[in-house]
Design a protein around this motif. Structure first.
Motif, PDB file in Angstrom:
ATOM      1  N   ASN A  28       0.804  -1.219   0.000  1.00 41.30           N
ATOM      2  CA  ASN A  28       0.000   0.000   0.000  1.00 41.30           C
ATOM      3  C   ASN A  28       0.839   1.273   0.000  1.00 41.30           C
ATOM      4  N   ASP A  30       1.614   3.193  -2.290  1.00 33.37           N
ATOM      5  CA  ASP A  30       1.055   4.266  -3.114  1.00 33.37           C
ATOM      6  C   ASP A  30       0.147   5.182  -2.292  1.00 33.37           C
ATOM      7  N   LEU A  31      -0.462   4.627  -1.221  1.00 30.83           N
ATOM      8  CA  LEU A  31      -1.279   5.444  -0.331  1.00 30.83           C
ATOM      9  C   LEU A  31      -0.397   6.430   0.435  1.00 30.83           C
ATOM     10  N   SER A  34       0.844   9.226  -1.925  1.00 28.07           N
ATOM     11  CA  SER A  34      -0.206  10.215  -2.183  1.00 28.07           C
ATOM     12  C   SER A  34      -0.408  11.124  -0.980  1.00 28.07           C
ATOM     13  N   TRP A 181      -7.542  13.837   2.215  1.00 27.84           N
ATOM     14  CA  TRP A 181      -6.810  12.930   3.090  1.00 27.84           C
ATOM     15  C   TRP A 181      -7.143  13.197   4.558  1.00 27.84           C
ATOM     16  N   GLU A 200     -10.891   9.733  -6.630  1.00 26.57           N
ATOM     17  CA  GLU A 200      -9.553   9.455  -7.152  1.00 26.57           C
ATOM     18  C   GLU A 200      -9.196   7.980  -6.950  1.00 26.57           C
ATOM     19  N   CYS A 201      -8.394   7.450  -7.853  1.00 27.45           N
ATOM     20  CA  CYS A 201      -8.024   6.025  -7.808  1.00 27.45           C
ATOM     21  C   CYS A 201      -7.369   5.652  -6.481  1.00 27.45           C
ATOM     22  N   VAL A 202      -6.585   6.580  -5.919  1.00 26.46           N
ATOM     23  CA  VAL A 202      -5.888   6.256  -4.688  1.00 26.46           C
ATOM     24  C   VAL A 202      -6.871   5.985  -3.553  1.00 26.46           C
ATOM     25  N   PHE A 203      -8.016   6.668  -3.543  1.00 25.56           N
ATOM     26  CA  PHE A 203      -8.996   6.436  -2.489  1.00 25.56           C
ATOM     27  C   PHE A 203      -9.784   5.148  -2.734  1.00 25.56           C
ATOM     28  N   ARG A 205      -8.310   2.539  -3.863  1.00 25.09           N
ATOM     29  CA  ARG A 205      -7.357   1.590  -3.287  1.00 25.09           C
ATOM     30  C   ARG A 205      -7.432   1.595  -1.762  1.00 25.09           C
ATOM     31  N   LEU A 206      -7.515   2.795  -1.188  1.00 25.82           N
ATOM     32  CA  LEU A 206      -7.542   2.908   0.270  1.00 25.82           C
ATOM     33  C   LEU A 206      -8.761   2.212   0.860  1.00 25.82           C
TER      34      LEU A 206
END
Length: 284
Positions: A28, A30-31, A34, A181, A200-203, A205-206
């Motif tokens: 994780n 990438d989290l 970001s 965030w 967003e893609c990161v969220f 994933r989160l």
């Protein structure tokens, strides 16, 4: 025990397990990248991070031990120490400064001439308490400053503190990635679905990583243990605050430590919660 025993859909990031699950694993990272880029407002674009050992000893046996929540470096070798701090401590600022010395000292080059050039060090504290109720701002960036010119004297040492209880923006008020965030960290365990503002893609994933239903049996056990420690700690601290009004501060800290120790809370967690030394706690 299965996830059916938990009422929340997503993990509590204020637990040790939850915080490290989201920010302390290669899976994780990438989290974390970001979050760091959002926190630094584009001043430091982090493209990649390498996780470093979170347990450090001083240069001599008598030196205190430091255990970090998340410790990493970016591709330029700059160090990031990220700490989730659940409760207020009498000497929190001292502790924060003390922790920053480890990523500084470990840069010393041994066995050959060294000109003392250092890579930047960022110490980041996500605080579940406030420094000052009268000051409504929640994002503090601290550097060494010349008191006469008010200019930054040294730009390679930065302390960033986020007072989470002061962040009260609603979903409709979220504008920047930093806002988003902060909203996630403040509200994650109370949400039942990913808010529309966090597309967003990161969220994506989160929220997938944070969903308790997707945990393995071992992860469920570890999270339950971590959540129990967090709840026990919160209960003990709340009780101690009430008693502390009538008792001395030091005695209150000792009482907190005794209760946490009786509950089986790890000594490292008790040290972080009370600012007592390991030696003091072991004698209780």
């Amino acid at each position: 025990m299965g996830s059916e025993g938990l009422q929340e859909r997503y993990i509590n990031p204020y637990t040790d397990f939850g915080f490290k699950k989201l920010f302390g694993t290669d899976m994780n990272k990438d989290l974390l990248i970001s979050f760091l880029n959002a926190l630094l407002h584009g001043e430091q674009m982090v493209k990649d991070v390498t996780y470093l050992n979170t347990e450090h000893l001083g240069t001599q046996e008598i030196d205190r031990r430091a255990v970090f929540d998340v410790y990493c470096e970016n591709e330029q070798g700059e160090k990031f120490l990220v700490e989730m701090q659940k409760g207020e401590q009498q000497f929190f600022k001292d502790r924060s400064l003390f922790y920053s010395t480890f990523p500084i000292r470990e840069q010393a080059v041994k066995g050959k001439n060294w000109d003392y050039e250092l890579k930047a060090v960022y110490t980041i504290g996500i605080l579940n308490f406030t420094f000052d109720e009268k000051d409504g701002y929640y994002h503090h960036e601290v550097k060494l400053l010349d008191t006469r010119t008010k200019e930054v004297f040294y730009d390679k040492l930065t302390f960033i503190y986020l007072e989470m209880p002061k962040f009260n923006k609603t979903e409709s008020e979220l504008e920047t990635m930093f806002d988003k965030w902060m909203f996630v960290l403040r509200n994650l365990s109370g949400l039942m679905e990913r808010p529309a503002a966090l597309q967003e893609c990161v969220f994506e994933r989160l929220f997938k990583a944070a969903e308790i239903a997707g945990f393995s049996q071992q992860e469920l056990f570890e999270y339950e243990d971590s959540l129990k420690v967090f709840r026990d700690w919160y209960s003990v601290m709340k009780t101690a605050v009430k008693k502390g009004r009538a008792e001395g501060i030091e005695e209150s800290k000792m009482e907190i430590a005794r209760n946490l120790k009786a509950l089986g809370v790890p000594i490292e967690v008790i040290v972080k919660s009370t600012n007592l030394s390991m030696e003091e706690i072991e004698k209780l």
